[in-house]
Design an enzyme around this catalytic site. Structure first.
Site, PDB file in Angstrom:
ATOM      1  N   GLY A  20       0.798  -1.226   0.000  1.00 19.51           N
ATOM      2  CA  GLY A  20       0.000   0.000   0.000  1.00 19.51           C
ATOM      3  C   GLY A  20       0.826   1.270   0.000  1.00 19.51           C
ATOM      4  O   GLY A  20       0.456   2.271   0.613  1.00 19.51           O
ATOM      5  N   GLU A 143       6.909   8.851  -4.822  1.00 21.52           N
ATOM      6  CA  GLU A 143       6.909   7.426  -4.477  1.00 21.52           C
ATOM      7  C   GLU A 143       7.822   6.665  -5.441  1.00 21.52           C
ATOM      8  O   GLU A 143       7.775   6.884  -6.645  1.00 21.52           O
ATOM      9  CB  GLU A 143       5.468   6.904  -4.605  1.00 21.52           C
ATOM     10  CG  GLU A 143       5.345   5.420  -4.340  1.00 21.52           C
ATOM     11  CD  GLU A 143       3.993   4.844  -4.773  1.00 21.52           C
ATOM     12  OE1 GLU A 143       3.056   5.615  -5.080  1.00 21.52           O
ATOM     13  OE2 GLU A 143       3.888   3.611  -4.826  1.00 21.52           O
ATOM     14  N   LYS A 192      11.961  -8.546  11.954  1.00 16.37           N
ATOM     15  CA  LYS A 192      13.214  -8.834  11.236  1.00 16.37           C
ATOM     16  C   LYS A 192      13.160  -8.435   9.751  1.00 16.37           C
ATOM     17  O   LYS A 192      14.104  -7.790   9.259  1.00 16.37           O
ATOM     18  CB  LYS A 192      13.568 -10.323  11.391  1.00 16.37           C
ATOM     19  CG  LYS A 192      14.964 -10.684  10.933  1.00 16.37           C
ATOM     20  CD  LYS A 192      16.063 -10.159  11.826  1.00 16.37           C
ATOM     21  CE  LYS A 192      16.292 -11.091  12.996  1.00 16.37           C
ATOM     22  NZ  LYS A 192      17.197 -10.523  13.998  1.00 16.37           N
ATOM     23  N   CYS A 381     -17.021   3.026 -22.460  1.00 15.03           N
ATOM     24  CA  CYS A 381     -16.050   2.856 -23.539  1.00 15.03           C
ATOM     25  C   CYS A 381     -16.357   1.592 -24.357  1.00 15.03           C
ATOM     26  O   CYS A 381     -17.281   1.612 -25.167  1.00 15.03           O
ATOM     27  CB  CYS A 381     -14.642   2.863 -22.975  1.00 15.03           C
ATOM     28  SG  CYS A 381     -13.451   3.420 -24.202  1.00 15.03           S
ATOM     29  N   GLY A 383     -17.955  -0.756 -23.379  1.00 17.31           N
ATOM     30  CA  GLY A 383     -19.351  -0.998 -23.013  1.00 17.31           C
ATOM     31  C   GLY A 383     -20.311  -0.216 -23.911  1.00 17.31           C
ATOM     32  O   GLY A 383     -21.382  -0.703 -24.271  1.00 17.31           O
ATOM     33  N   GLU A 405     -12.209  -4.140 -34.312  1.00 13.02           N
ATOM     34  CA  GLU A 405     -11.246  -4.601 -33.294  1.00 13.02           C
ATOM     35  C   GLU A 405     -11.277  -6.124 -33.151  1.00 13.02           C
ATOM     36  O   GLU A 405     -10.271  -6.738 -32.821  1.00 13.02           O
ATOM     37  CB  GLU A 405     -11.581  -3.957 -31.932  1.00 13.02           C
ATOM     38  CG  GLU A 405     -10.651  -4.402 -30.818  1.00 13.02           C
ATOM     39  CD  GLU A 405     -10.875  -3.691 -29.488  1.00 13.02           C
ATOM     40  OE1 GLU A 405     -11.882  -2.964 -29.346  1.00 13.02           O
ATOM     41  OE2 GLU A 405     -10.043  -3.872 -28.590  1.00 13.02           O
ATOM     42  N   HIS A 516     -14.274   7.494 -20.043  1.00  9.95           N
ATOM     43  CA  HIS A 516     -14.156   6.771 -18.771  1.00  9.95           C
ATOM     44  C   HIS A 516     -14.490   7.695 -17.597  1.00  9.95           C
ATOM     45  O   HIS A 516     -13.583   8.352 -17.060  1.00  9.95           O
ATOM     46  CB  HIS A 516     -12.716   6.261 -18.601  1.00  9.95           C
ATOM     47  CG  HIS A 516     -12.385   5.107 -19.482  1.00  9.95           C
ATOM     48  ND1 HIS A 516     -12.621   3.797 -19.106  1.00  9.95           N
ATOM     49  CD2 HIS A 516     -11.846   5.059 -20.720  1.00  9.95           C
ATOM     50  CE1 HIS A 516     -12.225   2.992 -20.083  1.00  9.95           C
ATOM     51  NE2 HIS A 516     -11.762   3.732 -21.076  1.00  9.95           N
ATOM     52  N   GLU A 518     -15.044   6.979 -14.615  1.00  9.06           N
ATOM     53  CA  GLU A 518     -14.492   6.522 -13.319  1.00  9.06           C
ATOM     54  C   GLU A 518     -13.195   7.235 -12.941  1.00  9.06           C
ATOM     55  O   GLU A 518     -12.868   7.366 -11.771  1.00  9.06           O
ATOM     56  CB  GLU A 518     -14.278   5.003 -13.326  1.00  9.06           C
ATOM     57  CG  GLU A 518     -13.182   4.466 -14.235  1.00  9.06           C
ATOM     58  CD  GLU A 518     -13.651   4.168 -15.660  1.00  9.06           C
ATOM     59  OE1 GLU A 518     -14.617   4.820 -16.118  1.00  9.06           O
ATOM     60  OE2 GLU A 518     -13.036   3.312 -16.323  1.00  9.06           O
TER      61      GLU A 518
HETATM   62  N1  GLN Z   1     -11.126  -1.551 -27.189  1.00  5.69           N
HETATM   63  C1  GLN Z   1     -11.904  -0.379 -27.422  1.00  5.69           C
HETATM   64  C2  GLN Z   1     -11.139   0.665 -28.215  1.00  5.69           C
HETATM   65  O1  GLN Z   1      -9.938   0.623 -28.250  1.00  5.69           O
HETATM   66  C3  GLN Z   1     -12.419   0.212 -26.138  1.00  5.69           C
HETATM   67  C4  GLN Z   1     -11.334   0.688 -25.235  1.00  5.69           C
HETATM   68  C5  GLN Z   1     -11.761   0.895 -23.817  1.00  5.69           C
HETATM   69  O2  GLN Z   1     -12.786   0.375 -23.402  1.00  5.69           O
HETATM   70  N2  GLN Z   1     -10.995   1.656 -23.058  1.00  5.69           N
HETATM   71  O3  GLN Z   1     -11.708   1.530 -28.795  1.00  5.69           O
END
Ligand code: GLN
Length: 545
Positions: A20, A143, A192, A381, A383, A405, A516, A518
């Protein structure tokens, strides 16, 4: 004596990895901010890769993307979440980056005939990067990845040894993090390995001034005395870091051990009052949930959750904000029986980002189920790309619809975009370009369609900015047809060329985004997409009862 320039806190680790260190560095940052100081966090990564963009997340965890398009380490995500300070591509320095720039300079003849050596050329470059772009801050927390004793770490530790001499003790300190293993037969925490780790660090010329000791139990006087004696570190500088279920409790635990106070005294800084009220409230809020919902995450690295670190945290933030415990069911989509069994169990679903064709049928099955059964759904993404493919296959009647892809396809609804604008600049990518260089990376603006679900999520904002990491895009030649079958493209790149978000108007909550979200969720500012997903899950649960 007046000290000019920032003070440097070098964080190293020993005994074993995964103790951590990243969270320790982030917590030190949070505590210094809580004392009113400003800070920046940096990470030195000993691996030879230029960045982690090409490392399998199953091996090294998530690739965290910065606003400026850096593909960085998952610890940078902890830094941002704990401090709220956006990290930058230059805040991650790898062996690969150091050597690339030294070799590029050597090729230009910049070294005037000298033979290039680890000391001083490589170490000088490391020192230059550590010291650069830190103007105006009180502290730099730096770090060092890996564990003391790794071959790859040596040039970094040597650079830190030199820096400690250059800066002097008034401006530098070393905090070493170790593990105290618990031996059940002796009912004892063993010191130790920590002693050996400090000795290993001493071999590089660094005597740590602080020791943070992670253990399952926490420890008392005798253990502290022993560590102090054998590691040559004053007792008040030895910090007890027992295992903790909630990472956001760690700054509070460090404070209880007086780490921040001791650091201030070490640097002769008049101890400004520390304000940790928001951290205390956060932990109480996260621990006191009134409701529970089950969320299915249909992904590929479901058995290695470090690959979804920011996603995990974004879910925790959103649940905490809603007083709701979100029980996450991580579903490995390669196992279609497992997908099928999970579908009726969950109140909401996420199909997260990902690369490659593994597990795609399972993800498509989850999306179809969410659409048809009105389960709240967030696509991220990959998804979102799969949500488009699912719609094309089942609503448009194109059973071969796919993404280039996954191989050649007669109906490429998702395809590689070769050109796009970033601000005023034309960006290009080719299918055969080097992997690291072919992605749309970092923050891009997105124009939100008024009165859409997306607009509701973002409080009616007209334009937002979110981080991207992908190669493929929705193929615009299919857009009109997709709209006709009920898809609403509610987010667009400002030039109107690239769809950034899609939703169904006749679904209670189905949103998929090309970016993204997140990466930008913070414990103190949960991302609205996750907050709205949890709210929709709560509604779904109520309706189902
Ligand atoms: N593989 C997909 C792309 O390259 C989606 C990438 C992802 O989900 N970050 O466009």
């Amino acid at each position: 004596m007046t000290v000019v320039g920032p003070r440097f806190v070098f964080v190293t680790g020993g005994v074993v990895s995964s103790v951590g260190k990243g969270i320790a560095a982030a917590s030190i940052g949070a505590l210094l901010l809580a004392r009113g100081f400003s800070a920046r966090l940096k990470k030195l990564e000993p691996y030879i890769n230029v960045d982690p963009g090409t490392i399998n997340p199953y091996k090294h965890g998530e690739v965290y993307v910065t606003d400026d398009g850096g593909e960085t380490d998952l610890d940078m995500g902890h830094y941002e979440r704990f401090t709220g300070i956006p990290t930058r591509a230059i805040d991650l320095l790898t062996t690969g980056k150091v050597y690339s720039s030294v070799i590029a300079r050597e090729r230009k003849g910049d070294y005037l005939g000298s033979d290039i050596q680890v000391v001083p050329h490589i170490t000088d470059e490391i020192k230059r990067c550590v010291l650069s772009a830190v103007e105006g801050v009180d502290f730099v927390i730096c770090e060092v990845g890996g564990t003391v004793g790794d071959i790859e770490s040596l040039p970094f530790l040597e650079a830190i040894r030199q820096l400690r001499n250059d800066l002097g003790p008034q401006r530098s300190v070393n905090v070493h993090l170790t593990l105290l293993p618990y031996i059940a037969s002796a009912n004892e925490l063993k010191t130790k390995p920590s002693q050996h780790s400090v000795r290993e660090l001493l071999r590089t010329g660094i005597q740590p001034e602080f020791l943070i000791c992670r253990s399952s139990h926490g420890f008392e006087g005798e253990t502290r005395k022993k560590l102090s004696l054998f590691c040559n570190i004053p007792e008040p500088h030895i910090v007890d870091a027992p295992d903790e279920n909630w990472i956001y409790q760690i700054p509070l635990n460090f404070h209880k051990s007086d780490l921040d106070g001791a650091l201030c005294r070490y640097f002769s800084l008049s101890c400004q009052k520390v304000d940790l009220k928001k951290w205390e409230e956060l932990v109480t809020r996260f621990q006191s949930s009134r409701n529970t919902v089950r969320l299915g995450v249909f992904g590929k690295y479901a058995h290695f959750l470090e690959a979804y670190k920011s996603l995990q945290e974004a879910i925790v933030h959103a649940g905490g904000a809603q007083g709701t415990k979100v029980e996450v069911q991580w579903v490995e989509t390669e196992d279609e029986a497992c997908v099928q069994a999970a579908l009726p169990e969950v109140h909401a679903m996420i199909v997260p980002g990902g690369f490659g064709s593994r597990g795609i049928p399972g993800k498509l099955r989850a999306i179809q189920y969410a659409r048809e059964n009105k389960i709240p759904f967030l696509g991220i993404c990959l998804g979102m790309q799969l949500a488009i493919i699912e719609a094309a296959r089942h609503l448009l009647g194109l059973p071969d619809a796919s993404s280039t892809e996954f191989g050649e396809t007669p109906e490429p609804v998702i395809a590689l975009m070769t050109e796009w604008m970033q601000g005023e600049q034309l960006q290009r990518r080719t299918a055969c370009g080097n992997l690291g260089g072919t992605m749309r990376l970092g923050a891009y603006p997105c124009v939100v369609r008024p009165n859409s679900k997306l607009a509701g999520v973002y409080d009616g904002k007209k334009e937002i900015s979110e981080r991207h990491r992908h190669r493929y895009e929705v193929n615009s030649t299919y857009l009109e047809r997709l709209e006709k079958v009920g898809l609403c493209f509610s987010g667009w790149s400002p030039d109107g060329d690239l769809p950034e978000a899609v939703e169904y108007t006749d679904h209670p909550w189905f949103l998929a985004v090309q970016y993204h979200p997140e990466f930008k969720s913070r414990p103190f500012a949960p991302h609205p997409l996750f907050v709205h997903l949890v709210q929709a899950a709560l509604r779904k649960k109520k309706g189902a009862q």
